[in-house]
Design an enzyme around this catalytic site. Structure first.
Site, mmCIF file in Angstrom:
data_model
loop_
_atom_site.group_PDB
_atom_site.id
_atom_site.type_symbol
_atom_site.label_atom_id
_atom_site.label_comp_id
_atom_site.label_asym_id
_atom_site.label_seq_id
_atom_site.Cartn_x
_atom_site.Cartn_y
_atom_site.Cartn_z
ATOM 1 C CD GLU A 240 45.448 57.217 49.469
ATOM 2 O OE1 GLU A 240 44.860 56.112 49.528
ATOM 3 O OE2 GLU A 240 44.874 58.262 49.147
ATOM 4 C CG HIS B 125 41.276 56.278 50.159
ATOM 5 N ND1 HIS B 125 42.204 56.152 49.154
ATOM 6 C CD2 HIS B 125 40.078 56.284 49.525
ATOM 7 C CE1 HIS B 125 41.579 56.081 47.977
ATOM 8 N NE2 HIS B 125 40.294 56.158 48.194
#
Length: 528
Positions: free
Chosen positions: A263, A281
């Site tokens: 990420e 997220h």
């Protein structure tokens, strides 16, 4: 001087206000977390650092953080903090494990609905003017079996919501007790059983060496054909490439992911698959959750900096605001008992036994044990601190044993520290009197009564007439002033101890002369 806290990520203004209201100086620089060099440059000016996920607390940052006492992470994951490096520096690392639990659980439930009814694809199709009513055939959730991997705080909220949706919930979690499973209405099962039975699998476990790729290619092959998989916990719990292959083969009917192995995820093997839903997220991204975790971290950090209370620390036992003042003198006692033993121990330590008698047995003894072990190891390893001591002892194979006994003897509270090496075993006991000052009351079974002083001389000798006179004369001749003099013996003519507080440092040549007194077995300087 008021403590200073730096906020280096975007935190709610309400958190800034909490620090100010508690009398803490706060420096709010929400963009600073992205500039690691600038952060490293100024971190030395602060006692506390409040962060979210953008700030990376690396060994380099910690090296410059000379004043830092606490790092507070607004949120549950502390992957962006180097915990071992912080622990070695004595920096408490706190998170807010409960502030965004409901929000994350709700996101997992929302993903489950979106997956079951193909909502994102149906929305895109409808807004494109296609009206593909027959294309989107979903599944009902009622009576389906939900497999929850990890049934802690968030997992149990998901289970509770799923039970409310009339789903059958099974859970795999080695730490879930049968009683707790019964309370929350789930059936506790082994992983293979969950894989074989679940219609939908949702993950709610931290990422550790044991949980990494818990849904591997091998595990996915054991699932019920047509299973749906949801991950709103941590990237890396599922082998994404194996999942893509299982989606292609139809073994897995669909997947909804909020977290990814890398990420920010600008590309991923799952992206673009027709049966996959992805969000960036968002698990904790609600107004309520962001407010909750910000307020919680500000309160926790303030309590620690102002009162010594520790809550939700990932590298130290919790201490309540009520316990902190009671613990403080005993932490000092434990550390000094450890230091006393450490300064007298020349060989490798095998075992440390700490016994807590009386009222002290009801306190947070884990914190006291950490202090004792820190004091014990510091003479040999200068940079040991109360936070790092337990892990350093473990690394060195030192066994630490704790015993509590609530019945007091001669003292309301008594702490006894015993050090075992290959050559010997030595015990020292101490207490805290009403004045809050720690005292030594027993050394090797010999009763004494002495306070800890900055400079002391410890002498063991045979109990013979003339020793005290000769010893005191030597100190006088050397110009060493005696502040206090504590004596003790096990029996007449047996082993005796002298513990003397002196002004200033004890010269090496004086020690040699004391050692030469015929009855003396050992003479050592001690510094506290």
């Amino acid at each position: 001087m008021a403590p200073r806290v730096l906020i280096s990520d975007a935190l709610s203004p309400a958190a800034v206000q909490i620090f100010k209201d508690r009398g803490i100086e706060v420096d709010f620089q929400p963009a600073l977390g992205k500039d690691k060099d600038k952060l490293a440059e100024i971190i030395g000016n602060y006692d506390g650092l409040a962060i979210r996920s953008a700030t990376k607390v690396t060994p380099k940052i910690l090296e410059n953080a000379t004043r830092l006492k606490v790092v507070g992470r607004a949120g549950i994951g502390v992957d962006n903090v180097d915990i071992p490096a912080a622990t070695a520096k004595g920096v408490i690392v706190m998170n807010t494990p409960f502030g965004n639990s409901i929000t994350t659980a709700e996101h997992a439930i929302a993903m489950m609905f979106a997956l079951a009814r193909e909502i994102p694809a149906a929305d895109a199709s409808t807004q494109a003017g296609k009206w593909e009513k027959n294309r989107f055939m979903g599944v009902e959730l009622t009576a389906k079996t939900l497999g929850v991997i990890g049934c802690g705080n968030i997992g149990s909220i998901v289970a509770d919501r799923a039970v409310g949706l009339k789903m059958k919930v099974i859970a795999f979690d080695p730490f879930l007790s049968p009683e707790r499973a019964l309370d929350i209405g789930v059936e506790k099962v082994e992983l293979d059983d969950l894989l074989a039975r679940a219609d939908i699998i949702t993950l709610h476990t931290p990422l550790t060496d044991k949980t990494r790729n818990v849904l591997s290619a091998e595990a996915l092959a054991k699932t019920k054909k047509g299973v749906r998989i949801i991950n709103c916990a941590r990237g890396g719990l599922v082998d994404e490439a194996a999942l893509a292959a299982a989606l292609d083969s139809g073994q897995v009917a669909g997947a909804a992911f909020d977290v990814f192995s890398a990420e920010p995820a600008t590309e991923n093997v799952l992206f673009g698959h027709p049966n996959v839903i992805c969000t960036p997220h968002l698990g904790a991204s609600t107004t309520e959750a962001q407010e909750n975790v910000a307020l919680q971290v500000a309160e926790q950090m303030s309590d620690y900096l102002l009162r010594g209370a520790i809550s939700n620390a990932v590298n130290f036992p919790s201490i309540t605001a009520e316990e902190a003042p009671k613990l403080k003198p005993f932490i000092e006692l434990a550390e000094k008992l450890g230091s006393f033993a450490g300064q007298l121990t020349d060989t490798d330590i095998k075992t440390v036994r700490i016994t807590y008698d009386g009222a002290v047995a009801g306190l947070k003894i884990k914190a006291l044990t950490s202090a004792a072990v820190a004091g014990l190891l510091r003479p040999a390893l200068q940079d040991v601190n109360v936070v790092s001591a337990p892990s350093i002892a473990k690394e060195r194979g030192i066994v630490v044993e704790e015993t509590t006994r609530e019945i007091a003897g001669d003292y309301e509270s008594l702490v006894t520290l015993t050090v075992v090496t290959e050559k010997m075993e030595r015990s020292i006991s101490g207490t805290v009197f009403a004045d809050g000052r720690p005292r030594i009351v027993d050394i090797k079974g010999i009763k004494v009564d002495a306070e800890f002083a900055p400079s002391m001389l410890y002498v063991t000798n045979e109990d013979r007439p003339g020793f005290v006179g000769r010893f005191a004369s030597l100190l006088g001749d050397a110009g060493i002033n005696i502040a206090t003099f504590a004596l003790g013996r096990d029996r007449q003519g047996g082993d005796a101890i002298a513990l003397v507080e002196v002004d200033g440092k004890v010269p090496a040549e004086l020690l040699d002369k004391v050692q030469q007194i015929p009855s003396v077995k050992q003479a050592k300087p001690l510094v506290f």
